[in-house]
Design a protein around this motif. Structure first.
Motif, short mmCIF file in Angstrom:
data_model
loop_
_atom_site.label_atom_id
_atom_site.label_comp_id
_atom_site.label_asym_id
_atom_site.label_seq_id
_atom_site.Cartn_x
_atom_site.Cartn_y
_atom_site.Cartn_z
N LEU A 57 -33.83 -73.81 24.12
CA LEU A 57 -32.66 -74.52 24.66
C LEU A 57 -32.89 -76.02 24.75
O LEU A 57 -32.00 -76.82 24.48
N GLY A 58 -34.10 -76.44 25.16
CA GLY A 58 -34.35 -77.85 25.38
C GLY A 58 -33.57 -78.36 26.59
O GLY A 58 -33.02 -77.59 27.37
N GLY A 59 -33.56 -79.67 26.75
CA GLY A 59 -32.83 -80.26 27.88
C GLY A 59 -33.77 -80.91 28.87
O GLY A 59 -34.85 -80.39 29.16
N ASN A 60 -33.34 -82.05 29.42
CA ASN A 60 -34.17 -82.82 30.34
C ASN A 60 -33.84 -82.58 31.80
O ASN A 60 -34.49 -83.14 32.69
N SER A 61 -32.84 -81.78 32.07
CA SER A 61 -32.48 -81.48 33.46
C SER A 61 -32.09 -80.01 33.57
O SER A 61 -31.71 -79.37 32.58
N LEU A 62 -32.18 -79.47 34.79
CA LEU A 62 -31.84 -78.07 35.01
C LEU A 62 -30.35 -77.81 34.75
O LEU A 62 -29.98 -76.76 34.24
N LEU A 63 -29.51 -78.79 35.06
CA LEU A 63 -28.07 -78.62 34.81
C LEU A 63 -27.79 -78.54 33.31
O LEU A 63 -26.96 -77.73 32.87
N THR A 64 -28.49 -79.35 32.54
CA THR A 64 -28.32 -79.29 31.08
C THR A 64 -28.76 -77.94 30.54
O THR A 64 -28.09 -77.34 29.70
N VAL A 65 -29.89 -77.46 31.02
CA VAL A 65 -30.40 -76.15 30.57
C VAL A 65 -29.40 -75.06 30.93
O VAL A 65 -29.11 -74.18 30.10
N MET A 66 -28.88 -75.09 32.15
CA MET A 66 -27.94 -74.05 32.57
C MET A 66 -26.67 -74.09 31.74
O MET A 66 -26.13 -73.05 31.35
N TRP A 67 -26.20 -75.30 31.44
CA TRP A 67 -24.99 -75.44 30.61
C TRP A 67 -25.24 -74.88 29.21
O TRP A 67 -24.42 -74.15 28.66
N ARG A 68 -26.40 -75.20 28.64
CA ARG A 68 -26.70 -74.71 27.29
C ARG A 68 -26.88 -73.20 27.28
O ARG A 68 -26.46 -72.53 26.33
N LEU A 69 -27.53 -72.66 28.31
CA LEU A 69 -27.72 -71.21 28.37
C LEU A 69 -26.37 -70.51 28.53
O LEU A 69 -26.12 -69.50 27.86
N THR A 70 -25.50 -71.04 29.39
CA THR A 70 -24.17 -70.45 29.57
C THR A 70 -23.39 -70.43 28.26
O THR A 70 -22.78 -69.42 27.88
N LYS A 71 -23.44 -71.55 27.55
CA LYS A 71 -22.75 -71.64 26.26
C LYS A 71 -23.34 -70.65 25.26
O LYS A 71 -22.60 -69.96 24.53
N PHE A 72 -24.67 -70.52 25.25
CA PHE A 72 -25.34 -69.61 24.33
C PHE A 72 -24.97 -68.16 24.64
O PHE A 72 -24.77 -67.35 23.72
N ARG A 74 -22.15 -67.15 26.08
CA ARG A 74 -20.74 -66.95 25.70
C ARG A 74 -20.58 -66.76 24.20
O ARG A 74 -19.76 -65.98 23.74
N GLN A 75 -21.40 -67.48 23.44
CA GLN A 75 -21.33 -67.36 21.99
C GLN A 75 -21.97 -66.07 21.49
O GLN A 75 -21.43 -65.39 20.62
N GLY A 76 -23.12 -65.72 22.05
CA GLY A 76 -23.85 -64.56 21.56
C GLY A 76 -23.39 -63.24 22.15
O GLY A 76 -23.58 -62.19 21.52
N ARG A 77 -22.78 -63.28 23.36
CA ARG A 77 -22.29 -62.08 24.03
C ARG A 77 -23.29 -60.92 23.99
O ARG A 77 -22.99 -59.82 23.49
N PRO A 78 -24.50 -61.10 24.52
CA PRO A 78 -25.45 -59.99 24.56
C PRO A 78 -24.99 -58.93 25.55
O PRO A 78 -24.20 -59.22 26.46
#
Length: 361
Positions: A57-72, A74-78
């Motif tokens: 995911l990468g990201g320099n802040s926890l909020l960025t990581v959470m946003w990227r994980l949420t987006k991932f 929603r896209q992947g729908r595991p």
């Protein structure tokens, strides 16, 4: 069925190695497995099945990581997201809730290092569909005692050979004059959790009263290496204690040593203890995490009465005064436990049943 497994990074460690084993076990059973990390560490990457997808995911802040994980998500729908260790547990729970994905958190210890961290994990446990641990002691510390949900207990899996012979030899650990000494060993990261200063003082204390010569091999690396070397010199243990650094084949050390000592302040279900038990090496360990259960509360190994140097020295002394037949019987019992409780297929069966239930299948 699709599953995402989320952890902060792939560092060398027990939780990370168990995660790799789980990814491989599930993908072999037909699951679509994606390993998601915040950072791009590569420990155990060579063990990872090529069919497992890796996402950083990468990201320099926890909020960025959470946003990227949420987006991932929603896209992947595991079908389900599995979280391991502190940051992944908190971020994964929130992201899964936002993305409306079923969530399972896996505790690998009974504490995340502070009361504040433990409270955050405990207070957000309600966001999980299911929660599991490799040690029952997580209830109360990391999982609410009054929760209506069950804390599922699934042991670590062991993939090594049970009691397999070892070919070759370690590099020379000590001078030849010490070959008749009782050989203790420790394997693990050199960090405060492992309580190695207490071990050195216990070794010094026991050496003063034990008629049988002793030596200690400490295998591993970490930020305390220089501190420990200085303490070895200050305690005048240079001739009997050796810091070996990282070794690639700890199983060989287990077989050449007379016993393993694990003096940790805290643990989950330590892999190093499983490996020593499987190798048939008698074990002494402190009563933390799942250790007492693993050692059968004294039937499969010696459990210290605490984590102080006095307690560790007393436990080491108890093992040393046993007859060889007693130590062998204890080691044989430990080996049987690993075969019965930690078999990879047995543990993967338990994981798969829990995951299918959490996903509503």
């Amino acid at each position: 069925m699709s599953i995402f497994l989320f952890i902060g990074d792939l560092y060398p460690g027990g939780a990370e190695r168990q995660l790799i084993y789980l990814c491989n076990g599930l993908v072999k059973r037909g699951w679509q497995v994606t390993l998601v990390t915040i950072k791009g560490g590569g420990a155990y990457q060579d063990l990872l099945d090529s069919r497992v997808t890796r996402c950083v995911l990468g990201g320099n802040s926890l909020l960025t990581v959470m946003w990227r994980l949420t987006k991932f998500l929603r896209q992947g729908r595991p079908s389900i997201l599995v979280n391991l260790l502190f940051h992944a547990t908190l971020l994964g729970r929130v992201a899964a809730s936002i993305a409306r994905v079923s969530c399972v958190s896996s505790y690998r210890n009974i504490s995340y290092g502070s009361a504040q961290r433990d409270a955050l994990v405990r207070l957000t446990a309600w966001l999980d569909t299911s929660t599991l641990s490799n040690v029952a002691g997580a209830r109360g510390r990391l999982f609410p005692t009054r929760s209506r949900r069950q804390l599922h207990i699934i042991p670590n899996m062991y993939l090594g050979k049970i009691g397999a012979p070892v070919e070759g030899h370690l590099r020379q650990l000590h001078s030849e004059e010490h070959t008749s000494a009782f050989h203790w060993c420790f394997v693990g990261r050199l960090q405060p959790q492992k309580n190695l200063s207490a071990l050195l003082h216990a070794f010094k204390q026991l050496s003063a009263v034990q008629p049988l010569p002793m030596r200690l091999s400490i295998a591993g690396d970490g930020r305390e290496a220089e501190i420990l070397q200085a303490e070895v010199e200050a305690l005048e243990l240079i001739g009997s204690v050796k810091l070996l650094g990282h070794i690639s084949e700890p199983d060989q050390l287990f077989r050449e040593a007379d016993a393993l000592v694990l003096p940790s302040r805290w643990e989950g279900m330590p892999n190093v203890l499983m490996e020593a038990m499987a190798a048939g090496t008698p074990c002494v360990a402190t009563p933390v995490g799942a250790v007492s259960d693993m050692l059968g509360h004294g039937l499969r190994g010696v459990v210290a009465r605490g984590t102080t140097s006095d307690a560790i020295a007393e436990a080491m002394g108890r093992l040393m005064v046993m007859l060889p037949a007693e130590r062998q019987s204890m080691a044989d019992s430990a080996k049987r436990y690993i075969v019965q409780a930690c078999d990879v297929e047995t543990v993967t069966d338990q994981w798969e049943a829990l995951l299918r239930q959490a996903a509503g299948q």
